[in-house]
Scaffold this active site. Structure first.
Site, PDB file in Angstrom:
ATOM      1  N   CYS A   2      49.533  50.785  41.330  1.00  0.00           N
ATOM      2  CA  CYS A   2      50.487  51.511  40.480  1.00  0.00           C
ATOM      3  C   CYS A   2      51.821  51.738  41.189  1.00  0.00           C
ATOM      4  O   CYS A   2      51.877  51.850  42.410  1.00  0.00           O
ATOM      5  CB  CYS A   2      49.917  52.871  40.113  1.00  0.00           C
ATOM      6  N   ARG A  27      53.657  44.994  43.522  1.00  0.00           N
ATOM      7  CA  ARG A  27      52.453  45.755  43.837  1.00  0.00           C
ATOM      8  C   ARG A  27      51.312  45.415  42.881  1.00  0.00           C
ATOM      9  O   ARG A  27      50.174  45.791  43.126  1.00  0.00           O
ATOM     10  CB  ARG A  27      52.754  47.253  43.749  1.00  0.00           C
ATOM     11  N   TRP A  74      47.855  50.108  37.298  1.00  0.00           N
ATOM     12  CA  TRP A  74      46.798  49.150  37.631  1.00  0.00           C
ATOM     13  C   TRP A  74      45.506  49.876  37.291  1.00  0.00           C
ATOM     14  O   TRP A  74      45.150  50.855  37.936  1.00  0.00           O
ATOM     15  CB  TRP A  74      46.859  48.808  39.114  1.00  0.00           C
ATOM     16  N   ASN A 100      49.778  58.044  40.580  1.00  0.00           N
ATOM     17  CA  ASN A 100      49.075  56.994  41.330  1.00  0.00           C
ATOM     18  C   ASN A 100      47.895  57.642  42.032  1.00  0.00           C
ATOM     19  O   ASN A 100      48.050  58.731  42.586  1.00  0.00           O
ATOM     20  CB  ASN A 100      49.977  56.395  42.415  1.00  0.00           C
ATOM     21  N   GLY A 101      46.750  56.973  42.054  1.00  0.00           N
ATOM     22  CA  GLY A 101      45.588  57.522  42.757  1.00  0.00           C
ATOM     23  C   GLY A 101      44.466  57.841  41.780  1.00  0.00           C
ATOM     24  O   GLY A 101      44.425  57.299  40.671  1.00  0.00           O
ATOM     25  N   GLU A 482      40.485  32.782  57.299  1.00  0.00           N
ATOM     26  CA  GLU A 482      41.769  33.166  56.718  1.00  0.00           C
ATOM     27  C   GLU A 482      42.296  32.058  55.790  1.00  0.00           C
ATOM     28  O   GLU A 482      42.806  32.338  54.701  1.00  0.00           O
ATOM     29  CB  GLU A 482      42.770  33.478  57.843  1.00  0.00           C
ATOM     30  N   LYS A 486      43.081  32.489  51.758  1.00  0.00           N
ATOM     31  CA  LYS A 486      44.395  32.162  51.165  1.00  0.00           C
ATOM     32  C   LYS A 486      44.203  31.252  49.957  1.00  0.00           C
ATOM     33  O   LYS A 486      44.794  31.468  48.916  1.00  0.00           O
ATOM     34  CB  LYS A 486      45.309  31.452  52.160  1.00  0.00           C
ATOM     35  N   GLU A 489      42.501  33.135  46.920  1.00  0.00           N
ATOM     36  CA  GLU A 489      43.219  34.190  46.209  1.00  0.00           C
ATOM     37  C   GLU A 489      44.408  33.702  45.403  1.00  0.00           C
ATOM     38  O   GLU A 489      44.729  34.292  44.389  1.00  0.00           O
ATOM     39  CB  GLU A 489      43.603  35.344  47.144  1.00  0.00           C
ATOM     40  N   HIS A 505      22.296  24.876  59.090  1.00  0.00           N
ATOM     41  CA  HIS A 505      21.390  25.959  58.697  1.00  0.00           C
ATOM     42  C   HIS A 505      21.490  26.264  57.201  1.00  0.00           C
ATOM     43  O   HIS A 505      21.013  27.303  56.753  1.00  0.00           O
ATOM     44  CB  HIS A 505      21.672  27.218  59.529  1.00  0.00           C
ATOM     45  N   LYS A 604      48.893  44.134  45.761  1.00  0.00           N
ATOM     46  CA  LYS A 604      49.368  44.036  47.133  1.00  0.00           C
ATOM     47  C   LYS A 604      48.760  45.116  48.011  1.00  0.00           C
ATOM     48  O   LYS A 604      48.372  44.873  49.141  1.00  0.00           O
ATOM     49  CB  LYS A 604      50.898  44.151  47.152  1.00  0.00           C
TER      50      LYS A 604
HETATM   51  O1  M6R Z   1      47.739  46.286  53.610  1.00  0.00           O
HETATM   52  P1  M6R Z   1      46.487  45.833  54.293  1.00  0.00           P
HETATM   53  O2  M6R Z   1      46.744  44.929  55.446  1.00  0.00           O
HETATM   54  O3  M6R Z   1      45.591  46.978  54.694  1.00  0.00           O
HETATM   55  O4  M6R Z   1      45.716  45.011  53.198  1.00  0.00           O
HETATM   56  C1  M6R Z   1      44.439  44.496  53.452  1.00  0.00           C
HETATM   57  C2  M6R Z   1      44.039  43.472  52.412  1.00  0.00           C
HETATM   58  O5  M6R Z   1      44.035  44.056  51.140  1.00  0.00           O
HETATM   59  C3  M6R Z   1      44.996  42.267  52.395  1.00  0.00           C
HETATM   60  O6  M6R Z   1      45.079  41.665  53.653  1.00  0.00           O
HETATM   61  C4  M6R Z   1      44.495  41.229  51.378  1.00  0.00           C
HETATM   62  O7  M6R Z   1      43.297  40.663  51.791  1.00  0.00           O
HETATM   63  C5  M6R Z   1      45.571  40.155  51.156  1.00  0.00           C
HETATM   64  N1  M6R Z   1      45.768  39.921  49.762  1.00  0.00           N
HETATM   65  C6  M6R Z   1      45.202  38.843  51.743  1.00  0.00           C
HETATM   66  O8  M6R Z   1      46.180  37.877  51.559  1.00  0.00           O
END
Ligand code: M6R
Length: 609
Positions: A2, A27, A74, A100-101, A482, A486, A489, A505, A604
């Site tokens: 949000c 966000r 959100w 927010n929250g 990682e 990427k 997502e 395995h 985000k």
């Molecule tokens: O703001 P943060 O680093 O705590 O966020 C952690 C994850 O939400 C963030 O890294 C998320 O996995 C990303 N979308 C990955 O690209």
């Protein structure tokens, strides 16, 4: 997640509200709304979907009022809809709230309010706040807000507007970020700085428990007991352009290309002039302090967790201390073995991730020493931790984290070197050698970024596959995780990373003709074993793309496609091998026509559990 904006001044409020909400779009959100005080009534418009839908509804009927609040939602309580979008009001439209929250005790409060005759129109937790305000209000707006805050439990940043008090906006903060921007004859409220930097750079960052009384010409901050809080102005040094795309098609591509500068900034002022030691002014640890630490946890989520996995290698190798890496959402609930001899390092780009923040609080409660690695100055995690080191990566807007990851790696490496030099577990020569290699990394990332054409070709060729596998051993495995995240997502391709030794395995059963496999083979200590694993998948007719260090002449004998990155120490090579994986994910997402910067279902900053 949000977003909140608020305006009070002499101009048409809705112009700032829409602009501010646009700046917060990164966000992630599913609906949006604005409320403007127009004197005899409060004008409210809301819409599910993107901001454009809201703008369309407002076309030719923009309210003229000079006080207003806005929100991008959100969904948490109740599906995305016009009715559930914020702002929310009481029964008579006298009080308007954005939030927010999560209000954790909203259910019993709502039942009581309904029993007393209140009519609810949304499924949200937020609406109870407006109805509570209506109940407790006796003429004093500030007292009523303080009373409401005493009744609600949970996390929030809240902004309140009242028809009866058109000269003021009130806002309150608890575990969710909120800033007040200070202008001349006008003031601004936002949940994040990019919303206001084109209007003002002078801000108050609210702390938990604080309430801001925001008028056109003044801002007063009080605590929950009503006592005045003396706030220092925080001057934002970011340039407004730093939050724009800067000529790139997407924020993600811009941020991938910003990595040489970002990692240089992370290192800057942290390497001694003679290149012989690391300076971390933020920490004043000595040998005694480190000798007293018998266990280290690194706790984080998502990409930051992957950076933590690399950090474990760095600290264990250079400092010879046991490190466990935990997902914040697991750590906080599994009764971790933590005491005053434990160091807990949390990593978070945003500094607002709810699970990471909770893990940090739990670690402090258990008596651990705490250190936060974060990108956001003044964030909740930065304020909560005993020690903080900032990554200085600049604002990261794309949901997919790229420059945050590489700067976190740099900082983890520098932290490990700093600990090693302090604990005397590294020789002076080795320290110098590694620092020298570290200094070359920005230029080596630039070099890696310049060879993008083969990656675009692979992305076009394999972008329509439904499954992709990533394999590697040791640090290559951490980077494989990682790379797979990427790809998942932003391109929505099913991608999995496996430690190469695990293939036989179980996973090998999935490797059939034509399945793309990205194989990282940069770790010298396990190179031969990695090569055998690559031969295993190749023998099953997988399409294998190798990632190797320059000078490797072996891999090309077995594979049709190999991407080379510059040579460096095997500890530092993840900073280079991740780059082609970021680009591969980006171009695969482009090939599939995905919304790269705002992938579906993701936000985000994950400030709710
Ligand atoms: O703001 P943060 O680093 O705590 O966020 C952690 C994850 O939400 C963030 O890294 C998320 O996995 C990303 N979308 C990955 O690209």
């Amino acid at each position: 997640m949000c977003g909140i904006v608020g305006y009070i001044g002499g101009k048409r409020a809705v112009d700032f509200l829409l602009d501010g909400l646009t700046k917060l779009e990164y966000r992630g959100y599913d609906s949006a709304g604005v409320a403007v005080n127009c004197g005899d009534n409060i004008f409210i418009e809301k819409s599910v979907g993107r901001l454009d839908s809201l703008k369309e509804k407002l076309k030719n009927r923009l309210p003229a009022g000079t006080v207003g609040i806005g929100h991008t939602r959100w969904a948490t309580h109740g599906r995305p809809s016009d009715l559930n979008a914020h702002p929310h009001t009481d029964c008579h439209g006298n009080f308007v709230v954005v939030h927010n929250g999560i209000i954790e005790n909203f259910m019993p409060l709502k039942e009581e309010l309904i029993a007393r005759g209140h009519k609810f129109i949304s499924e949200t937790d937020t609406e109870v706040v407006a109805h509570l305000l209506e109940e407790v209000y006796t003429g004093d707006f500030v007292s009523a807000v303080r009373e409401v805050l005493n009744k609600i439990e949970g996390s929030y940043s809240l902004v309140f507007m009242s028809k009866m008090h058109p000269d003021v906006l009130l806002c309150a903060k608890q575990e969710n970020p909120l800033v007040v921007g200070l202008g001349k004859g006008e003031n601004f409220i936002a949940s994040d700085i990019p919303a206001i930097i084109s209007y003002t750079r002078d801000t108050f960052i609210l702390n938990d428990g604080e309430i801001a009384i925001v008028k056109k010409d003044s801002v007063q901050v009080i605590n929950r007991q009503g006592g005045l809080v003396d706030k220092k102005i925080f001057h934002v040094s970011w340039n407004a352009e730093a939050a724009e795309k800067g000529g790139y098609e997407h924020f993600m591509l811009k941020e991938i290309n910003e990595q040489p500068k970002a990692v240089r900034d992370t290192m800057s002022k942290r390497i001694a002039k003679d290149g012989a030691s690391i300076i971390l002014d933020e920490l004043n640890w000595d040998k005694n302090f480190l000798d007293g630490i018998n266990k280290i946890y690194i706790v984080a989520c998502g990409t930051a967790y992957h950076a933590g996995l690399v950090g474990k290698f760095y600290i264990e190798k250079l400092v010879r201390k046991l490190v466990e890496v935990d997902l914040a959402s697991e750590y906080r609930y599994r009764d971790p073995i933590v005491d005053d001899k434990t160091l807990v390092i949390v990593i978070s780009q945003s500094g607002e991730t709810s699970d990471t923040l909770a893990a940090l609080k739990e670690s402090k409660r258990l008596g651990a020493k705490t250190l936060a690695i974060t990108n956001v100055v003044g964030s909740s995690i930065a304020r909560e931790a005993e020690n903080v080191i900032h990554t200085w990566a600049g604002p990261e807007i794309a949901v997919a984290s790229t420059k945050a990851y590489t700067t976190q790696l740099i900082l983890m490496f520098m932290l490990a070197l700093y600990m090693a030099q302090t604990a005397e577990t590294i020789s002076g020569d080795e320290l110098k050698r590694l620092i020298n290699l570290l200094k070359k990394i920005p230029a080596q990332i630039s070099e890696t970024l310049s060879d993008v054409e083969p990656i675009k070709t692979f992305a076009r060729q394999y972008g329509f596959n439904e499954d992709v596998f990533y394999i590697g051993r040791s640090l290559d495995y951490c980077v494989a995780l990682e790379g797979a995240l990427k790809l998942k997502e932003i391109s929505y391709i099913h991608a999995e990373a496996y430690a190469s030794g695990e293939l036989k395995h179980g996973t090998l059963a999935l490797i059939v003709e034509g399945v793309p496999v990205i194989a990282l083979a940069t770790q010298k200590s396990v190179y031969d074993k990695t090569l055998s694993n690559i031969k295993e998948v190749k023998a099953r007719d997988a399409i294998v793309i190798g990632i190797a260090a320059a000078g490797d002449t072996e891999l090309e004998k077995y594979l049709d496609h190999v991407i080379f990155v510059p040579e460096t120490d095997e500890l530092l090579i993840p900073l280079l091998t991740v780059v082609p994986l970021q680009l591969l994910a980006y171009y695969a997402a482009i090939t599939r026509g995905c919304d790269v910067d705002k992938p579906r279902n993701l936000a985000k900053s994950v400030t709710v559990e």
